[in-house]
Scaffold this motif. Structure first.
Motif, mmCIF file in Angstrom:
data_model
loop_
_atom_site.group_PDB
_atom_site.id
_atom_site.type_symbol
_atom_site.label_atom_id
_atom_site.label_comp_id
_atom_site.label_asym_id
_atom_site.label_seq_id
_atom_site.Cartn_x
_atom_site.Cartn_y
_atom_site.Cartn_z
ATOM 1 N N ASP A 44 -16.534 -31.100 20.293
ATOM 2 C CA ASP A 44 -17.640 -30.501 20.185
ATOM 3 C C ASP A 44 -17.865 -29.010 19.767
ATOM 4 O OD1 ASP A 44 -20.629 -30.209 20.678
ATOM 5 O OD2 ASP A 44 -20.505 -29.713 22.839
ATOM 6 N N ALA A 45 -18.627 -28.819 18.690
ATOM 7 C CA ALA A 45 -18.534 -27.468 18.124
ATOM 8 C C ALA A 45 -20.153 -26.914 18.048
ATOM 9 C CB ALA A 45 -18.452 -27.453 16.584
ATOM 10 N N THR A 46 -20.746 -27.401 19.056
ATOM 11 C CA THR A 46 -22.066 -26.725 19.302
ATOM 12 C C THR A 46 -22.167 -25.231 19.411
ATOM 13 O OG1 THR A 46 -22.818 -28.831 20.733
ATOM 14 C CG2 THR A 46 -24.203 -26.683 21.063
ATOM 15 N N GLY A 47 -23.074 -24.627 18.879
ATOM 16 C CA GLY A 47 -23.167 -22.958 18.466
ATOM 17 C C GLY A 47 -22.025 -22.407 17.634
ATOM 18 N N CYS A 48 -21.204 -23.358 17.245
ATOM 19 C CA CYS A 48 -20.327 -22.581 16.309
ATOM 20 C C CYS A 48 -20.438 -23.186 14.750
ATOM 21 C CB CYS A 48 -18.860 -23.140 16.650
ATOM 22 S SG CYS A 48 -18.362 -22.680 18.233
ATOM 23 N N TYR A 49 -20.040 -22.226 13.965
ATOM 24 C CA TYR A 49 -19.876 -22.415 12.396
ATOM 25 C C TYR A 49 -18.506 -23.463 12.344
ATOM 26 C CZ TYR A 49 -23.432 -18.883 11.501
ATOM 27 O OH TYR A 49 -24.517 -18.021 11.403
ATOM 28 N N VAL A 50 -18.608 -24.174 11.052
ATOM 29 C CA VAL A 50 -17.388 -24.672 10.826
ATOM 30 C C VAL A 50 -16.947 -24.377 9.421
ATOM 31 C CG1 VAL A 50 -16.166 -26.969 10.398
ATOM 32 C CG2 VAL A 50 -17.892 -26.539 12.283
ATOM 33 N N PHE A 51 -15.931 -23.319 9.263
ATOM 34 C CA PHE A 51 -15.766 -23.197 7.961
ATOM 35 C C PHE A 51 -14.500 -23.721 7.297
ATOM 36 C CE2 PHE A 51 -16.869 -18.821 10.098
ATOM 37 C CZ PHE A 51 -17.910 -18.665 9.571
ATOM 38 N N PRO A 52 -14.318 -23.701 6.030
ATOM 39 C CA PRO A 52 -13.108 -23.896 5.527
ATOM 40 C C PRO A 52 -11.931 -23.184 5.977
ATOM 41 C CG PRO A 52 -14.520 -23.417 3.617
ATOM 42 C CD PRO A 52 -15.297 -23.171 5.019
ATOM 43 N N GLY A 53 -10.870 -23.424 6.295
ATOM 44 C CA GLY A 53 -9.774 -22.552 6.663
ATOM 45 C C GLY A 53 -9.528 -21.284 5.663
ATOM 46 N N GLY A 54 -9.410 -20.246 6.169
ATOM 47 C CA GLY A 54 -9.131 -18.916 5.337
ATOM 48 C C GLY A 54 -7.791 -19.165 4.478
ATOM 49 N N ILE A 55 -7.731 -18.693 3.483
ATOM 50 C CA ILE A 55 -6.656 -18.468 2.677
ATOM 51 C C ILE A 55 -6.268 -17.261 2.368
ATOM 52 C CG2 ILE A 55 -5.508 -19.391 0.367
ATOM 53 C CD1 ILE A 55 -7.734 -21.507 0.406
ATOM 54 N N ASP A 56 -4.908 -16.528 2.750
ATOM 55 C CA ASP A 56 -4.585 -15.095 2.527
ATOM 56 C C ASP A 56 -3.677 -15.117 1.377
ATOM 57 O OD1 ASP A 56 -3.631 -12.849 2.576
ATOM 58 O OD2 ASP A 56 -3.440 -12.669 4.980
ATOM 59 N N PRO A 57 -4.205 -14.572 0.064
ATOM 60 C CA PRO A 57 -3.326 -14.774 -0.931
ATOM 61 C C PRO A 57 -2.406 -13.715 -0.878
ATOM 62 C CG PRO A 57 -5.544 -13.421 -1.233
ATOM 63 C CD PRO A 57 -5.505 -13.966 0.066
ATOM 64 N N HIS A 58 -2.240 -12.740 0.128
ATOM 65 C CA HIS A 58 -1.529 -11.593 0.150
ATOM 66 C C HIS A 58 -0.444 -11.324 1.258
ATOM 67 C CE1 HIS A 58 -1.270 -7.232 -2.024
ATOM 68 N NE2 HIS A 58 -0.156 -7.603 -1.382
ATOM 69 N N THR A 59 0.520 -12.041 1.233
ATOM 70 C CA THR A 59 1.236 -11.638 2.669
ATOM 71 C C THR A 59 2.697 -11.329 2.033
ATOM 72 O OG1 THR A 59 2.121 -13.854 3.154
ATOM 73 C CG2 THR A 59 -0.005 -13.201 3.779
ATOM 74 N N HIS A 60 3.501 -10.736 3.123
ATOM 75 C CA HIS A 60 4.716 -10.278 2.880
ATOM 76 C C HIS A 60 5.344 -10.619 4.026
ATOM 77 C CE1 HIS A 60 3.980 -8.022 -0.873
ATOM 78 N NE2 HIS A 60 3.015 -7.525 -0.226
ATOM 79 N N LEU A 61 6.117 -11.895 4.560
ATOM 80 C CA LEU A 61 6.592 -12.040 5.751
ATOM 81 C C LEU A 61 8.157 -12.173 5.567
ATOM 82 C CD1 LEU A 61 4.089 -15.054 6.777
ATOM 83 C CD2 LEU A 61 4.098 -12.530 7.514
ATOM 84 N N ASP A 62 8.879 -11.507 6.409
ATOM 85 C CA ASP A 62 10.391 -11.337 6.407
ATOM 86 C C ASP A 62 10.671 -11.087 5.181
ATOM 87 O OD1 ASP A 62 12.836 -12.024 6.935
ATOM 88 O OD2 ASP A 62 12.867 -14.258 6.999
ATOM 89 N N MET A 63 10.321 -9.865 4.840
ATOM 90 C CA MET A 63 10.478 -9.079 3.515
ATOM 91 C C MET A 63 11.221 -7.653 3.588
ATOM 92 S SD MET A 63 7.965 -7.608 0.607
ATOM 93 C CE MET A 63 8.038 -5.884 1.282
ATOM 94 N N PRO A 64 12.422 -7.445 3.113
ATOM 95 C CA PRO A 64 13.174 -6.443 3.096
ATOM 96 C C PRO A 64 12.473 -5.275 2.401
ATOM 97 C CG PRO A 64 14.184 -7.955 1.577
ATOM 98 C CD PRO A 64 13.096 -8.601 2.086
ATOM 99 N N PHE A 65 12.330 -4.234 2.915
ATOM 100 C CA PHE A 65 11.907 -2.930 2.368
ATOM 101 C C PHE A 65 12.225 -1.476 2.981
ATOM 102 C CE2 PHE A 65 8.311 0.363 1.495
ATOM 103 C CZ PHE A 65 8.123 0.012 0.549
ATOM 104 N N GLY A 66 12.666 -0.669 2.062
ATOM 105 C CA GLY A 66 12.964 0.718 2.728
ATOM 106 C C GLY A 66 14.000 0.589 3.565
ATOM 107 N N GLY A 67 15.020 -0.295 3.480
ATOM 108 C CA GLY A 67 16.350 -0.296 4.370
ATOM 109 C C GLY A 67 15.853 -1.063 5.744
#
Ligand SMILES: [Zn+2]
Length: 471
Positions: A44-67
């Motif tokens: 039941d999604a009463t009172g809610c919006y249903v959006f397409p899932g967000g897409i994050d075009p810019h992430t740095h996960l598990d990334m080495p940087f500056g030592g």
């Protein structure tokens, strides 16, 4: 398992309407009113919006940087993303000069495999153009579905590529059907200004901002646009932070060039004064480009509203304050650049953008999802609510109020740059390919559920889809 989402208000980049959604085999099977419930699990999604899932075009996960290495990996990072209403990320695969691209891509697959709880793709960093690289690029596109290349115009002697490399990447991208992404800051001048600041005894975090003035972002953005025009290619400027860069992008777009611009939540709601916080806390707000004087925020909001900027990325790149950001005590150039943003990207745009009347609800969906899917070869499989599309969905309560805090966030870091900020609206449940990742604000996903996504070429639709768009 068939699922039926009932009584929600569906919002896409173009439409707002009330309808039920029937999900089968991970895809949206039927959209309509009063759908047959038999055999389906009803949500039941009463009172809610249903959006397409967000897409994050810019992430740095598990990334080495500056030592050091970013605190969030593909597990904690994607869990936090899901809580924030994001169901797909595109992470940056770093490359090393002289090393086969294949090897770098393998390294990134290894970081993500078995960990991601939502879907993910990769952009590929281009640091040099050699015969070997040119030979490998078509395979990167055809076999890996990596259709966007990132070139750094900053971080001299680390990531920075020269203008010849940028130009040749633009030419190759045009031929191959890829989108070139640039970090646009003038790295050579920044290198001079930072050295000079240290020589003059200026070591505090605020000098990170003062040595990277907005003029140098505007200059590099303009240069990249001109090279794009010369190459007849396509360009996406990441993390636009200031009026000077917006101006160059608008100018290029007015000429009809294929130039696109992304900004990030941090530039919309935080400003340069945060870098002056006492007890070295300014280091929490050190990233590049830096936070700007407050007046730039209104320029960025207007640019989102009028379409001069089209997308919102997080530039997630998280480091603990203790032990990581602190590496830069006594020398601001040693503060690892970046912040934990992945979780609050969607909420901040909804709360500050839609709720405050700066953008419309449809624009919001376009900026956090649909436009990103279109630019990066994910549409129409992802980025919209349509029959045949992946059931990547966010059930969003637009009325609930929440205070952002490190005590309640799901990222692995020890601070949140938006600490204490009140936002209205929050994802209640989040589905990726028809399975709950977050349900009633509880994590119910599984590390390893997230799939690697091979993306279509620039301007193309995802090939294996049979999507009927609702009129
Ligand atoms: Zn970045």
């Amino acid at each position: 398992m068939t699922k039926l989402i009932k009584n929600g208000t569906i919002v896409t980049a173009t439409d707002i309407y009330e309808a039920d959604l029937l999900i089968q085999d991970g895809k949206i099977a039927v959209i309509g009113r009063n759908l047959d419930e038999s055999g389906a699990e009803v949500i039941d999604a009463t009172g809610c919006y249903v959006f397409p899932g967000g897409i994050d075009p810019h992430t740095h996960l598990d990334m080495p940087f500056g030592g050091t290495v970013t605190k969030d990996d593909f597990e904690s990072g994607t869990i936090a993303a899901a809580f924030g209403g994001t169901t797909t990320i595109i992470d940056f695969c770093l490359t090393n000069k002289g090393e086969p691209l294949k090897k770098a891509i393998e390294t990134w697959h290894n970081k993500a495999t078995g960990k991601a709880v939502i879907d993910y793709g990769f952009h590929l960093m281009i640091s040099e153009i050699t015969d070997d690289v040119l030979e490998e690029l078509p395979k990167v596109i055809e076999e890996e579905g990596i259709t966007s290349f990132k070139v750094f115009m900053a971080y001299k002697n680390v990531f920075q590529a020269d203008d010849g490399t940028l130009y040749r990447t633009l030419v190759a991208a045009k031929e191959l059907g890829a989108l070139v992404m640039v970090h646009a800051e003038n790295g050579d001048v920044i290198d001079y200004l930072t050295k000079k600041a240290l020589e003059d005894g200026h070591t505090d975090p605020i000098y990170h901002a003062l040595t990277r003035p907005p003029e140098l972002e505007g200059e590099a953005t303009g240069r990249a646009c001109q090279l794009t025009e010369l190459a007849g290619s396509q360009l996406y400027v990441v993390h636009v932070s200031c009026a000077q860069a917006v101006e160059k992008i608008a100018e290029a777009r007015n000429k009809g060039l294929n130039v696109w611009g992304e900004t990030c939540p941090q530039y919309l709601v935080l400003d340069q004064s945060y870098l002056e916080k006492p007890n070295f806390e300014g280091a929490k707000y050190v990233w590049s480009p830096p936070l700007r004087e407050k007046w730039h925020q209104e320029v960025l909001w207007n640019a989102l509203k009028n379409g001069q900027l089209q997308t919102l990325g997080s530039d997630q790149c998280s480091f603990d304050f203790k032990g990581q950001k602190e590496l830069g005590r006594g020398d601001f150039t040693k503060i690892p650049n970046g912040g934990p943003i992945i979780e609050d990207r969607v909420s901040i745009l909804f709360s500050e953008g839609v709720k405050k009347g700066r953008i419309t609800l449809n624009q919001f969906v376009d900026i956090v999802s649909t436009r990103i899917a279109k630019l990066f070869g994910l549409f129409p499989k992802k980025g919209t609510i349509a029959v045949g599309a992946d059931a990547d969905l966010v059930i969003f309560d637009p009325t609930v109020e929440r205070v952002i805090s490190a005590e309640t966030h799901h990222m692995a870091v020890d601070y949140n740059p938006f600490e204490g900020m009140k936002v209205t609206g929050e994802p209640v449940s989040v589905l990726c390919r028809g399975e709950f990742v977050v349900r009633d604000k509880q994590f119910v996903g599984k590390p390893g559920y997230g799939q690697y996504v091979k993306r279509a070429k620039y301007g193309a639709l995802m090939a294996d889809q049979d999507v009927v768009k609702m009129s």
